[in-house]
Design an enzyme around this catalytic site. Structure first.
Site, PDB file in Angstrom:
ATOM      1  N   CYS A 158     -43.837 120.586  50.962  1.00 20.66           N
ATOM      2  CA  CYS A 158     -44.610 121.003  52.124  1.00 20.66           C
ATOM      3  C   CYS A 158     -46.109 120.777  51.949  1.00 20.66           C
ATOM      4  O   CYS A 158     -46.806 120.404  52.891  1.00 20.66           O
ATOM      5  CB  CYS A 158     -44.317 122.451  52.465  1.00 20.66           C
ATOM      6  SG  CYS A 158     -44.608 123.578  51.118  1.00 20.66           S
ATOM      7  N   HIS A 204     -45.132 128.516  51.215  1.00 16.64           N
ATOM      8  CA  HIS A 204     -45.105 127.380  52.140  1.00 16.64           C
ATOM      9  C   HIS A 204     -46.539 127.011  52.477  1.00 16.64           C
ATOM     10  O   HIS A 204     -47.459 127.799  52.294  1.00 16.64           O
ATOM     11  CB  HIS A 204     -44.323 127.786  53.406  1.00 16.64           C
ATOM     12  CG  HIS A 204     -44.011 126.659  54.319  1.00 16.64           C
ATOM     13  ND1 HIS A 204     -43.397 125.503  53.884  1.00 16.64           N
ATOM     14  CD2 HIS A 204     -44.198 126.478  55.671  1.00 16.64           C
ATOM     15  CE1 HIS A 204     -43.230 124.678  54.908  1.00 16.64           C
ATOM     16  NE2 HIS A 204     -43.716 125.255  56.011  1.00 16.64           N
ATOM     17  N   ASP A 250     -46.411 122.588  61.830  1.00 17.56           N
ATOM     18  CA  ASP A 250     -45.787 122.586  60.507  1.00 17.56           C
ATOM     19  C   ASP A 250     -45.071 121.261  60.315  1.00 17.56           C
ATOM     20  O   ASP A 250     -43.961 121.062  60.804  1.00 17.56           O
ATOM     21  CB  ASP A 250     -44.784 123.745  60.401  1.00 17.56           C
ATOM     22  CG  ASP A 250     -44.230 123.855  58.991  1.00 17.56           C
ATOM     23  OD1 ASP A 250     -44.514 122.960  58.170  1.00 17.56           O
ATOM     24  OD2 ASP A 250     -43.507 124.834  58.720  1.00 17.56           O
TER      25      ASP A 250
END
Lengths: 331, 674
Positions: free
Chosen positions: B425, B469, B485
């Site tokens: 991520c 994250h 995202d």
């Protein structure tokens, strides 16, 4: 030093009151003392340090730990005290011995069905034993009698640190030992011979009439003059020569025959004479002011004589009950 | 059995073993705190003492002990920078504890060892207060107490089971008083500042993010925080827990602007951070309907977590312009704070300095810049169009979501986007923000946690480190900061389910923790056990560990009323302590002796007879008394005989102890005597 000891003893008497000694004592609240020891104070110090740590780190478990140690300390007071509470100490007496000889005093400790662990029992300055008991347990305490008469080494101390050593609990007991201490043995003087009825015989003739009868193993109290020194040199065995005495030559022992001025110097001489007569199988009697024992022989007779010597002019309490006791034991 | 052993101040062989076991147990939780050489010295001490125990060795001479001490202190000096930390102090204590074994000859020494043991075992709770640690603490206490009482037992006799039982009984007996003191003793504020545990080794979200950092967190199943909701729970797609906002990039990693940096650029501190007293007027607020309480584990960092952007300061915390909360100092203890959620509504455009800050880029990565500018032209200058274009790029190019991407040195963004095309991520968020900024759109990387495990029975979401994250926010005129995202484009399961699902067979999830129960969430029994334990742990933390000054005040106010609280608290404390002590002394000391009970019954019996006109004569036994009554008072005879027979049976016939049943029947017989 001795002065200090007696001072301590007096202080104890003052604190404890003049408790009449007894053969059996059960510890109750009023007799048991308890104080935190150095270990306990250190323990609280550690708990305090942990508390500071807990405060500064705002740490709940550290708080809990500190409180736990304090709680355990309070609990230890109860547990230690409980270790002694309700304990019964009984004196079962012991065999008599002479001044300077070790005596074994038999004590019975009864825990009344509660587990008692690591209880230290003993007279100060004498042997102390560490006892565990649930029911009754018997122990022998070795003591050296310093004075003739009923053995009384002062107050008996019972103490315990168990379980955690944080507190010391103790008690002073005024316990009758029921053990007789005979006078010391002063075997340096020959037997007095003027006691014969006609009074004509002399020491020399007396000695001449002794007939050598053999040897036996040396016993404490035997005259050094009768030790078989030649045999000792040959075989390294310490033996005493035994002389048969003609029967009928009764020996009446009296204070008047002993040299010296002090009573306490004279009694050991008489004691030695009694023992020697018994050893030489010569009937002997004892005549002291107020006491008169007709001539005789045998273990029982000897005990009677020695007891009279031990208790002669001793300020004592309840002597009669002891006499009954010791007689019963001898019978 | 008479004991012929003289009371001595030595230590019995069994006691030595107890002390060694206690030592190993006490030091075990500290194994991660102590430097390895110190662990070696501790082990050496234990082994040496064991060989001594076997009679195969000698007492170490003074010089050897001195050498060991110097070595230990040297290790401490070398291992700890700065020197005066909690870890270094605990290390010194622990090594002293070990080395004391080598000169433990007398009971006095052994006692010192035990006391240091009590201290050391408490220092280990400064590092963790979990339920497991607490249970271990209790176990250590039992062994320490068993060892200590062993020192005072008869020296040749120390059974294991009874010693352990004794330790356990003492611990249990001490519990009531401990609980009372724990609840009632007033908690003080810290008296002076102390070195706090070092959190640098623990995993957690950091304010500096290199591409691989978050992937590292996926190896940790440590608890990050819990959020207990009052009312409705957010849907999975809303569970973005913001913690740090990184608006600066140096070509390798992203990091946060600091207030001091900004101040040196001439920006007022109040433009950047504000507190409750000066509410922020940077944006309007509207409530979002979520009210929750966060229980944040200690991080060693000042920032706090909120769900979505923070629009206003909560409680004593600072609000930062990056829409996040921060405490005034580093957090070394668990934090509990409530958030009544509100979302910011933006009407104005960004101030110039803030726009500049969020457009900052270092040199390099030309290909990414060119591509971004080209796409921006295609998107006709619409930031949201560009964002969609980049997301589509990730999707169409077959990007791979993986925990172990290849190392991308140099022009890291270019290499990631155009050649390697695999990452975690942090890679996607970083590349996304880079491209947005290249195209002139203010953008920033946000890091925190996403998702979490739902605990419906407590209306709670539990978030662990592997939920860490990173995502992005871009500024859209008229809308404000909008969250994007990029991970959803590559691995949508990451958001809708969890990391383990998203990684699929590729694995890597908790690889370094094969024993973690979280790996086995598919096994129903194990999972149930895990949920049960977590629930227990949560309650433990909430009730016991979080019981601090504030909670104590609240509880006591509830119990005692608000006025004269201190006076009432003290009174209650004294009264309850006395009650507990009195109760335990009664329990401990009061013991009915069955034999005594018999005697009491017999004297009651004699009392009854006396009232009926029968006097006990001298030397009269039970039987002769009964015979005399038979002739003198025939009317009493039956009841008297019945009592006397049973009494004699209890008193003399049975060798065993008298049972309660017998006492009871004897009482009935006694009552029938008139």
């Amino acid at each position: 030093m001795a002065g200090l000891q007696s001072l301590k003893q007096k202080a104890r008497q003052l604190v404890l009151g003049n408790i009449a000694p007894a053969r059996q004592v059960t510890l109750n609240q009023r007799r048991i003392y308890i104080l935190p020891g150095i270990a306990g104070i250190l323990w609280l110090l550690v708990a305090f340090l942990l508390f500071l740590m807990a405060v500064n780190y705002a740490n709940s478990l550290a708080f809990a730990m500190s409180f736990f140690m304090v709680s355990l300390f309070m609990l230890a007071i109860l547990h230690t005290w409980r270790n002694l509470a309700g304990l019964t100490i009984r004196s079962l007496g012991g065999d008599p011995a002479h001044v300077g000889q070790p005596v074994r005093v038999k004590l019975e400790i009864d825990g009344h069905n509660r587990e008692r662990i690591a209880i230290k029992v003993g007279w100060p300055d004498h042997e102390n034993l560490n006892v565990d008991t649930l029911d009754s347990t018997q122990i022998d305490l070795r003591i050296t009698g310093q004075k003739r008469g009923w053995l009384s080494p002062g107050l008996l101390r019972i103490e315990s640190l168990y379980p955690l050593g944080l507190c010391k609990t103790w008690s002073w007991l005024s316990l009758e030992t029921g053990v007789l201490v005979y006078p010391a043995i002063d075997d340096r003087l020959p037997l007095p011979l003027s006691q014969n009825a006609n009074g004509t015989q002399t020491g020399a003739i007396m000695l001449g009439q002794e007939e050598f009868a053999g040897v036996r193993r040396y016993q404490a109290g035997d005259s050094s003059g009768h030790v078989d020194w030649k045999g000792f040199a040959r075989r390294h065995e310490l033996n005493t020569k035994i002389f048969d005495q003609p029967v009928g030559l009764d020996c009446m022992l009296s204070l008047n025959d002993t040299p010296g001025h002090e009573l306490e110097d004279k009694l050991p001489v008489l004691t030695a004479w009694c023992l020697r007569c018994e050893r030489q199988k010569r009937p002997y009697g004892l005549s002291l002011p107020g006491v008169s024992i007709s001539p005789g022989m045998g273990q029982r007779h000897l005990s009677e004589c020695l007891q009279s010597l031990a208790l002669f002019q001793v300020k004592s309490f309840q002597v009669e009950s002891f006499q009954i006791q010791t007689d019963a034991e001898h019978a | 059995m008479p004991d012929t052993h003289q009371l001595e101040e030595g230590i019995s062989r069994t006691s030595v073993i107890w002390l060694l076991v206690a030592q190993v147990m006490v030091l075990l939780p500290l194994r991660s705190v102590l430097p390895v050489p110190l662990l070696a010295i501790a082990l050496l001490s234990v082994i040496w003492r064991l060989t001594l125990w076997y009679g195969r060795s000698f007492w170490p001479p003074l010089w050897l002990r001195a050498v060991l001490i110097v070595m230990a202190l040297g290790t401490v000096v070398i291992s700890f920078q700065p020197l005066l930390t909690l870890e270094s102090m605990v290390s010194v204590l622990a090594v002293a504890y070990s080395l004391k074994l080598l000169e433990m000859r007398y009971r006095r020494d052994a006692l010192v060892v035990v006391y240091i043991g009590f201290f050391v075992v408490t220092t280990s709770v400064l590092f963790s207060q979990s339920l497991l640690q607490a249970a271990w603490l209790v176990l250590c206490l039992v062994v320490l107490i068993a060892a200590q009482q062993g020192l005072y037992r008869r020296t040749d006799f120390l059974p294991v089971a009874s010693s352990l039982r004794y330790g356990l009984v003492l611990v249990l007996q001490a519990v009531p008083l401990t609980v009372v003191l724990f609840i009632l003793v007033p908690r003080l504020d810290p008296l002076w500042s102390v070195p706090q545990p070092d959190y640098s080794a623990t995993t957690g979200v950091s304010d500096r993010m290199a591409p691989g950092d978050i992937a590292r967190l996926s190896q940790s199943d440590e608890l990050a925080f819990r959020a207990v909701f009052d009312g409705s729970l957010p849907p999975a797609t809303e569970r973005y827990w913001r913690m740090v906002v990184m608006d600066q990039f140096d070509g390798k990693s992203w990091y946060q602007s600091s207030t001091t940096d900004l101040a040196s650029k001439g920006i007022a501190v109040t433009e950047w951070q504000q507190d409750q007293r000066q509410p922020a007027d940077w944006w309007l607020q509207q409530p979002n309907g979520y009210r929750y309480e966060i229980l944040l584990e200690a991080t060693g960092f000042p920032w706090l977590v909120t769900m979505g952007p923070a629009a206003e300061s909560q409680g004593r915390f600072l609000l930062l312009r990056t829409m996040r909360l921060e405490a005034g100092s580093r957090l070394y203890e668990r934090q509990v704070y409530s958030v009544s959620g509100s979302s910011p509504v933006f009407t104005d455009d960004l101030p110039d300095w803030l726009r500049k800050l969020n457009l900052q880029l270092p040199r390099g990565n030309p290909q990414a810049r060119r591509t971004a500018r080209r796409w921006m032209l295609q998107a006709k200058g619409q930031p949201e169009q560009l964002a969609m274009r980049i997301m589509r790029f990730f999707q169409e190019q077959g990007f791979v979501y993986t925990l172990s991407p290849p190392l991308m040195a140099g022009e890291s963004i270019d290499r990631f986007l155009f050649s390697e095309q695999q990452g975690f991520c942090a890679h996607y968020a970083g590349a996304f923000v880079f491209m947005m900024r290249s195209a002139g759109v203010p953008a920033r990387v946000v890091s925190g946690y996403q998702g979490g495990e739902l605990k419906p029975e407590q209306n709670m979401i539990q978030v662990r480190q592997f939920d860490a994250h990173a995502w992005a926010e871009i500024w859209v005129r008229g809308k404000g900061w909008v969250r994007y995202d990029p991970t959803t484009a590559i691995a949508p399961e990451r958001i809708s389910a969890d990391l383990q699902t998203a990684l699929g067979l590729e694995g890597g999830f908790l690889n370094e923790k094969p024993l973690s129960l979280l790996r086995y969430r598919q096994v129903p029994l194990l999972n149930q056990f895990r949920l049960f334990y977590e629930n227990l742990e949560y309650r433990w933390q909430r009730t016991v560990i979080d019981y601090q000054r504030e909670q104590q005040q609240a509880l006591l106010k509830q119990w005692l009323g608000a006025d004269q609280l201190q006076w009432r608290q003290t009174t209650l404390l004294v009264v309850v302590v006395l009650m507990v002590l009195g109760g335990s002394s009664l329990l401990l000391l009061y013991r009915r002796d069955k034999k005594d009970e018999l005697s009491r019954l017999y004297s009651r019996f004699l009392g009854k007879l006396r009232r009926s006109g029968v006097q006990l004569q001298d030397g009269e036994g039970e039987l002769s008394l009964a015979r005399r009554i038979e002739t003198e008072h025939p009317e009493l005879s039956d009841a008297v005989w019945a009592f006397i027979r049973e009494y004699i049976q209890c008193r003399y016939a049975s060798h065993k102890t008298v049972e309660a049943r017998q006492i009871k029947s004897l009482k009935i017989r006694l009552n029938s005597v008139r």
